[in-house]
Design a protein around this motif. Structure first.
Motif, PDB file in Angstrom:
ATOM      1  N   ASN A 146      -3.043  -8.178  -0.355  1.00 25.08           N
ATOM      2  CA  ASN A 146      -1.732  -7.861  -0.929  1.00 25.08           C
ATOM      3  C   ASN A 146      -1.003  -9.117  -1.362  1.00 25.08           C
TER       4      ASN A 146
ATOM      5  N   GLY B 202       3.508   6.947   5.004  1.00 24.39           N
ATOM      6  CA  GLY B 202       4.867   6.461   4.863  1.00 24.39           C
ATOM      7  C   GLY B 202       5.057   4.962   5.041  1.00 24.39           C
ATOM      8  N   LYS B 203       3.965   4.238   5.270  1.00 21.84           N
ATOM      9  CA  LYS B 203       4.090   2.790   5.446  1.00 21.84           C
ATOM     10  C   LYS B 203       3.180   2.040   4.460  1.00 21.84           C
ATOM     11  N   ILE B 204       3.634   0.850   4.074  1.00 21.18           N
ATOM     12  CA  ILE B 204       2.807  -0.038   3.258  1.00 21.18           C
ATOM     13  C   ILE B 204       2.117  -0.998   4.222  1.00 21.18           C
TER      14      ILE B 204
ATOM     15  N   GLY C  92       2.501  -2.184  -3.190  1.00 28.07           N
ATOM     16  CA  GLY C  92       2.193  -1.526  -1.928  1.00 28.07           C
ATOM     17  C   GLY C  92       2.341  -0.022  -2.043  1.00 28.07           C
ATOM     18  N   TRP C  93       3.418   0.427  -2.682  1.00 31.28           N
ATOM     19  CA  TRP C  93       3.626   1.876  -2.827  1.00 31.28           C
ATOM     20  C   TRP C  93       2.480   2.490  -3.625  1.00 31.28           C
TER      21      TRP C  93
ATOM     22  N   LEU D 126       6.183  -4.743  -2.386  1.00 28.62           N
ATOM     23  CA  LEU D 126       6.672  -3.369  -2.265  1.00 28.62           C
ATOM     24  C   LEU D 126       6.101  -2.487  -3.376  1.00 28.62           C
TER      25      LEU D 126
ATOM     26  N   SER E  85      -1.251   0.571  -1.295  1.00 21.65           N
ATOM     27  CA  SER E  85      -1.474   0.418   0.155  1.00 21.65           C
ATOM     28  C   SER E  85      -0.586   1.320   0.981  1.00 21.65           C
ATOM     29  N   PHE E  86      -0.208   2.446   0.418  1.00 19.33           N
ATOM     30  CA  PHE E  86       0.716   3.356   1.097  1.00 19.33           C
ATOM     31  C   PHE E  86      -0.046   4.343   1.980  1.00 19.33           C
ATOM     32  N   LYS E  87       0.237   4.312   3.284  1.00 24.70           N
ATOM     33  CA  LYS E  87      -0.425   5.235   4.214  1.00 24.70           C
ATOM     34  C   LYS E  87       0.586   5.768   5.216  1.00 24.70           C
TER      35      LYS E  87
ATOM     36  N   PHE F 228       9.493   0.151   5.060  1.00 25.82           N
ATOM     37  CA  PHE F 228       8.137   0.422   4.578  1.00 25.82           C
ATOM     38  C   PHE F 228       7.001  -0.506   5.005  1.00 25.82           C
ATOM     39  N   VAL F 229       7.253  -1.800   5.105  1.00 24.59           N
ATOM     40  CA  VAL F 229       6.131  -2.738   5.263  1.00 24.59           C
ATOM     41  C   VAL F 229       5.705  -2.996   6.712  1.00 24.59           C
TER      42      VAL F 229
END
Lengths: 472, 472, 472
Positions: free
Chosen positions: B133, B125-127, B117-118, B114, B121-123, B37-38
């Motif tokens: 942050n 499928g990615k954080i 982020g979800w 995480l 900052s989730f865009k 994810f990150v």
């Protein structure tokens, strides 16, 4: 138990004339050399107004001072409080740890401003300095603080000043070879600061091997509060490491990225350190020595790659591994180094700086070799590695090779330099102490031994607990 | 006196396999999740050059890094040195205070990156993470450090890691409800960090109530130097609180205003704390416990309103009141909570975070409700409360209502979450200590008991004062 | 030995009603005055958006907050941790050092915001504050912390609050005379902060002369760990001094230059201090008192000239000299001042602030007098000295004369003010302690005397040394 201290003072540790002589001599030399060579860079000079127009800068904010000063102050704290207090863990050497670190660093930054200046900021016969030079001087001295960790408690302040003079010189030469000749990237100094500094210090302590050091074994441990003082050093190093690795990176995304990568690596490092510290101890208890040191390996290990596209998860992996390596090092390698190789490493810099430094160099080489225009973007790719001018044709894989070469060069410089400097420090004229007097502030510091006051306190204890039975 | 320590080890506190297992398991999970994810946000990514053009930014200075990094570093210090050392006041639990705080915070920030982020900052499928942050992760962990204060000395590191996992999760959910669903303003976290964190911790400690805790009463106090170590934590929290409350406020006037309001509130808080600390004690002496904690209530109490037009004198009023409430709390409420409600609050977080947090939420609601376009200016008014998009029609009074709702939600989340997590921590598998072994580093730390060294020192005392009579 | 402490409590040191009364009275006064006068400056006000347009600012980055906030935080740390811990060197007065410094500084910054505001930020009946006001308030309080050093351990918190009220007032008047009437430059406050603060404090302690102070001689020393706590204060003052001297300098080159000059001066100061500390001691040992204090003289001595074109080598010279003067002062002047002039200077502020402050004023005058358009550039020259408006015709030599006048004015204000305030503090109503109770936290602090816990430890000592005679 306590006797030996006051007997067999074979060596003369009275520095009344030697220490002042060295300090004053070198300060005078600094004044003369600064007078001849050092001037303000354009951004710190009063002509800045004209300068701004020439550079078409719209705002004072564009002055490099505002890009780097906050990071500089963090690095400054790491050098003086971070390293200084990290080494106060010894129960009877707190003054020496903080005080001598203070002395050598204060001298070192002056000499570093000159040495690094001649190599990197020399223009028309003058060294033009700005905030970036201050950061680099602190970095350079950082490598000396690291080496100090290996010989902590066993050397006189004069020896430390002599070592600083030579190590700063060698550091600057090595840095020049890596950054300018090999065109290697190493913003956080995994190679130039940690690998070089640590192996230099380990070589020096090997040459200065003391066979009878167990005579001062009783002073090589810590006490409850000295461990807490050491944690101050640990935490400041840990918290400010993102500033350390990003301090001299390019403006913008590079500084931003370095901070994030280092933050992630350090966080992961703490967990693996705690895990192995507990696992490697029969009763599963945590060891302060590991917490104080191994938790920092994550910062060392991303020193080269932090400003690259290492990515957060890459940082977690590197941090996790370095924490494990470092902790295992304290449990198994350090005793081995001492018994087998006669390397007496007081602070265990081999575990905190040497091995993680090597990891950092290798990770940097791999990360560089794996770089692609896709990941960095066309401009970002060129900017990140300065693939301009004569380096236009350099490919990532070639860059990776040069990065690896940088590690080797740093190691060679460290071993050769350490051997020579060690030999010089072995001369019997520097006022170092006998084995049984090591790790003892009383030799070089006034009133370092507990005096009447504490004694009196122990009376006070009694007074205020009439209820307690006289403990026989 | 010293015996009990080595007897009655009813519970198994050997964490040799359990602690490493948990630490490594979670670090591996972090690596996998970060890998999936990150990624770097635009301002930390090497594509920044292109990005700059798209955003029409003229300078690297516009990178959010330069707006927030100095504040981030201050917040970072507050979490690790501030909270860590604030809790070293216990005479025999300094390692646990600093060390376990270090451990849970290092794990917490990764999980928080995480979770938050979800939510934020989730865009695609990615954080995508940046310096903001990192600040928010530190904030989130701050609420765990607060809860830790209530159970300090009574829990095992594993329990702390389990609590961190759940609390960070609940924190993020609660934060999402407040900031996104209720569109509440809470830049300094009076509600999300302090109210939630404190009542969560108080609920946990209530569930973990230990009836025989007086068995370790002798270790629940402080000694002279442990109080000084705690003051390091206090002062860093106090000095950097303006950075804490302004760290994620809007660029420009909002950050500037938050810092000023917090600075004023904290200054006033110190005076009222000293006043009541002396007044509530028969001999009129000051109590270190109050100075170490109540002086910080002023920062908590303006957490929500600092970025609003609270005005300097408004801040002085809030700070003064919170200092009084907090000090009175230490003198009267804490004993009451323990004896009547069976809430054993080691650090008195109810006085430092819970009550001031509620004050902060209420003050925030009132300040928001009292906002006018005249005071904020047409643009400033909209910008300050983000009255854009679907919130265009929201009036100050309605906003005030939602702010108040935010307090209630935070309380409910804290009580419910704390009860569940407390129940989980009650399981006999986490290696916590027996009542008589609480507040004692020796359980989980190597060499935490005074050893030969100190012993030797006490000899030294005697030796070096032949003039003094053998203390009769 | 311990008896006197508990006998002859001639003076009433119970502050139960007096201290709270003073604290609350003054906080209420602050709230009222802030309510009437203090508002946010344009850059901290929600109308900033409109403001930006009027000032044609393209970016929020142009907000003064971003130019000065990092330096502000460093200065803030110097005032509370720097001065606070520097004074913890006394073995039995750590709480008073950190705690009272905390109290007087917290009150002082509020009063300073008002006093300095009326003189410098008063517009249409309101004091408009921003980050620069916060820095100046910290600066002003710094002079009080300095004076506190002279009377440390001999005064009650009430006396300190009274002194703070008057000293902040006098400081502001003196500052106004220097900066506005004499148009003197003193960004780092060699004259306004150090010279004024130190001589003010020395005059106060002279008036409060205690003939029987040797009765508490046993408590005037340090113990091993109290010296380490003091080093925390020393290092933070030393590391952040570049921020102190550059905090309120003009944006751009001036701030940049101030930091560099201060950095160089401090580095040089450390070497000369170590040299003389060792040289002036028969056994050539280093004295912690010198390392803790004299190493900072270099920062004081460039306070006025740091933002001028002092040049790095000029800074090294000034730093070297001030380190020598300060160390020599501790060895020879302090005893002389006490025995001959009856000036009991607990922390030796005469050596750390008074003499270096005078050096700083003189160096500033010379540097200003030596200024040329060639060195500063036409614009830089005018900008550096604000030779605009009514000062257009002022020449460097004339400026130098005014700078010198500034020193004299500061001295006169200090002596006169100190005498008056000293007389007020001599009144027997402030609850100060008897001579034999000085330098003892137990008077004003709860649980400051070692209790059962340490007692228990001292048993542990015993337990581990069966060889020792039982102390019944």
């Amino acid at each position: 138990m306590d006797r030996p201290r006051h007997q067999g003072m074979a060596k003369n540790t009275n520095l009344r004339w030697r220490l002042p002589l060295v300090c004053l001599l070198w300060e005078v030399a600094m004044i003369v050399l600064f007078g001849v060579f050092v001037r303000f860079g354009a951004e710190a000079d009063a002509h800045w107004e004209e300068e701004k127009r020439e550079m078409n800068l719209t705002s004072d904010m564009e002055n490099d001072f505002y890009f780097r000063y906050p990071s500089f102050q963090d690095v400054h704290v790491m050098i003086f409080v971070g390293f200084g207090f990290l080494m106060t863990f010894l129960k009877r050497y707190g003054f020496g740890a903080v005080g001598f670190n203070f002395l050598l660093a204060a001298f070192g930054i002056q000499w570093a401003l000159l040495m690094q200046g001649w190599f990197h900021s020399f223009k028309d016969g003058k060294i033009l300095i700005g905030v970036e030079n201050l950061i680099n001087a602190d970095f350079c001295v950082g490598s000396v603080c690291i080496a100090f960790g290996a010989i902590l408690g066993k050397t006189s302040p004069i020896q430390l000043l002599v070592m600083t003079l030579f190590q700063v010189t060698l550091f600057s030469v090595n840095e020049y070879i890596l950054l300018n000749l090999l065109h290697v990237k190493d913003a956080g100094g995994s190679m130039t600061i940690h690998t070089f500094g640590a192996y230099f210090g380990l070589t020096v302590t090997r040459v200065l091997y003391r066979p009878n050091l167990e005579q001062s074994k009783d002073k090589q441990g810590s006490v409850y509060h000295s461990d807490l003082f050491a944690m101050i050093g640990t935490l400041y190093l840990w918290m400010y490491w993102p500033s350390f690795n990003s301090a001299i990176s390019d403006h913008g995304d590079a500084q931003h990225r370095s901070a994030i990568n280092t933050y992630c690596s350090l966080a992961a490092c703490v967990l693996t350190t705690m895990a192995f510290s507990s696992m490697l101890q029969k009763k599963g208890k945590l060891d302060m020595v590991h917490i104080q040191n191994a938790t920092l390996a994550g910062g060392v290990a991303v020193g080269t790659s932090a400003e690259m596209m290492l990515t957060p998860y890459g940082s977690l992996i590197v941090g996790s591994i370095s924490g494990i390596v470092s902790t295992v090092g304290y449990v198994y390698f350090t005793p081995f180094l001492e018994s087998r190789l006669h390397i007496q490493d007081t602070c265990g810099i081999h575990n905190l700086h040497a091995m993680p430094g090597l990891i950092g160099g290798i990770v940097g080489a791999i990360t560089a070799a794996a770089a692609t225009e896709d990941v960095y973007g066309k401009e970002g790719f060129i900017k990140a590695f300065d693939f301009t001018g004569v380096y236009q044709r350099r490919t990532p894989s070639i860059q990776g090779g040069f990065q690896a070469a940088g590690i080797v060069v740093s190691l060679l410089m460290a071993f050769a330099g350490g051997a020579i400097v060690g030999a010089i420090l072995k001369l019997p004229i520097w006022g170092d102490a006998a084995a049984e007097k090591c790790f003892e502030d009383d030799i070089y510091w006034e009133g370092a031994l507990p005096q009447v006051p504490e004694d009196e306190e122990s009376d006070v204890y009694r007074m205020h607990s009439p209820d307690k039975p006289a403990s026989p």
